[in-house]
Design an enzyme around this catalytic site. Structure first.
Site, PDB file in Angstrom:
ATOM      1  N   ARG A  57      -5.527   5.871   2.695  1.00 57.49           N
ATOM      2  CA  ARG A  57      -4.434   6.455   1.914  1.00 57.49           C
ATOM      3  C   ARG A  57      -4.992   7.374   0.836  1.00 57.49           C
ATOM      4  O   ARG A  57      -4.435   8.447   0.577  1.00 57.49           O
ATOM      5  CB  ARG A  57      -3.578   5.356   1.281  1.00 57.49           C
ATOM      6  CG  ARG A  57      -2.711   4.595   2.255  1.00 57.49           C
ATOM      7  CD  ARG A  57      -1.760   3.654   1.544  1.00 57.49           C
ATOM      8  NE  ARG A  57      -0.753   4.386   0.786  1.00 57.49           N
ATOM      9  CZ  ARG A  57       0.029   3.828  -0.142  1.00 57.49           C
ATOM     10  NH1 ARG A  57      -0.112   2.543  -0.441  1.00 57.49           N
ATOM     11  NH2 ARG A  57       0.927   4.546  -0.781  1.00 57.49           N
ATOM     12  N   CYS A 115      -2.483   3.524  -8.423  1.00 51.67           N
ATOM     13  CA  CYS A 115      -2.384   3.124  -7.022  1.00 51.67           C
ATOM     14  C   CYS A 115      -1.207   3.890  -6.440  1.00 51.67           C
ATOM     15  O   CYS A 115      -1.030   5.058  -6.740  1.00 51.67           O
ATOM     16  CB  CYS A 115      -2.219   1.610  -6.898  1.00 51.67           C
ATOM     17  SG  CYS A 115      -0.804   0.940  -7.796  1.00 51.67           S
TER      18      CYS A 115
END
Length: 283
Positions: A182, A241
């Site tokens: 990611r 995040c």
């Protein structure tokens, strides 16, 4: 009673007097937001209350403000939550989930630090560690404690909401807790676009745990974080995040490793990409 400020073992928790500890079950499933509460009612650590990531530890009504998928709850709402739980100053708080603290337990731990509560710890190994130790469980909702009057304030120095400061590099060294695919932008299952904030480094939160689901020893964590951060002082590190949740796991790991003073970029990637004009790095 020795108060814990980062992690606590299941046997240590079991030995604490019930009146002196507030236990919070933070189990949550991103794919089924109601599952955590169902699991709690089926069985939990005796006396534990339940906290929902979506309902209690976030304010989803603020998503449109560019604050990411899990915006922080308002101070008033968090105070009301602590009051409902019967929290008192000086009380040990212990949070746990089913993911070694990564989904919501570390988020509650960080929110408590944000309002100045240092007597908060995450159950090392989570609910699985409690069960593995053969400790008792109970079902149904816990008996409520008398409500308390709580009036705490967020410490603005610990949280970063300013996208401009991130864009200009004035915020500090970003440390992205998402999995490497990611971060690189190979896949993006949740947000508008994949990749990372230019200049951000990567430290997947899952690397904080050993094969047993518990945190690695403090010295090992320290070495691993320093290998990523180099000469950057811990106080100059800003965690992020996808939505400001698993980043708290890295912040907790650094505190446990003796690397104190890092902060959280709460909107994180989902907040950053809410404006298509902000740059995206790949690879």
């Amino acid at each position: 009673m020795t108060l814990r400020t980062t992690l606590i073992d299941a046997t240590e928790l079991a030995a604490l007097p019930a009146h002196a500890v507030l236990i919070v079950d933070c189990r949550f499933d991103m794919t089924d937001p109601a599952k955590g509460e169902r699991d709690y009612l089926d069985g939990h650590i005796p006396g534990a209350v339940h906290a929902s990531l979506d309902r209690d530890l976030s304010d989803l009504s603020r998503q449109a403000e560019g604050l990411g998928r899990h915006p922080l709850p308002l101070e008033s709402a968090f105070n009301a939550l602590l009051s409902c739980w019967g929290w008192q100053p000086g009380m040990q708080v212990v949070s746990y989930d089913a993911a070694g603290g990564a989904l919501a337990a570390a988020r509650l731990w960080w929110l408590l630090r944000l309002v100045g509560v240092r007597e908060a710890a995450v159950l090392d190994g989570g609910y699985a560690a409690w069960l593995a130790a053969g400790l008792p469980v109970e079902s149904g909702a816990a008996a409520p404690r008398p409500a308390s009057k709580v009036s705490l304030r967020y410490d603005a120095d610990q949280v970063l909401l300013d996208h401009a400061a991130v864009r200009d590099g004035a915020a500090g060294q970003l440390l992205d807790a998402r999995a490497a695919p990611r971060y690189r932008g190979d896949v993006e299952p949740l947000d508008r676009v994949g990749g990372h904030v230019p200049g951000a480094l990567n430290r997947p939160f899952a690397d904080n745990l050993g094969s047993d689901g518990r945190f690695k020893p403090a010295a090992e964590l320290r070495d691993e974080f320093l290998a990523v951060l180099g000469a950057t002082a811990p106080s100059q590190v800003v965690h992020m995040c996808g939505s400001g949740v698993t980043a708290c796991h890295n912040l907790l790991a650094m505190e446990h490793a003796g690397l104190h003073g890092s902060r959280l970029y709460a909107p994180s990637w989902s907040g950053w990409v809410s404006d298509p004009a902000r740059p995206v790095a790949k690879g």
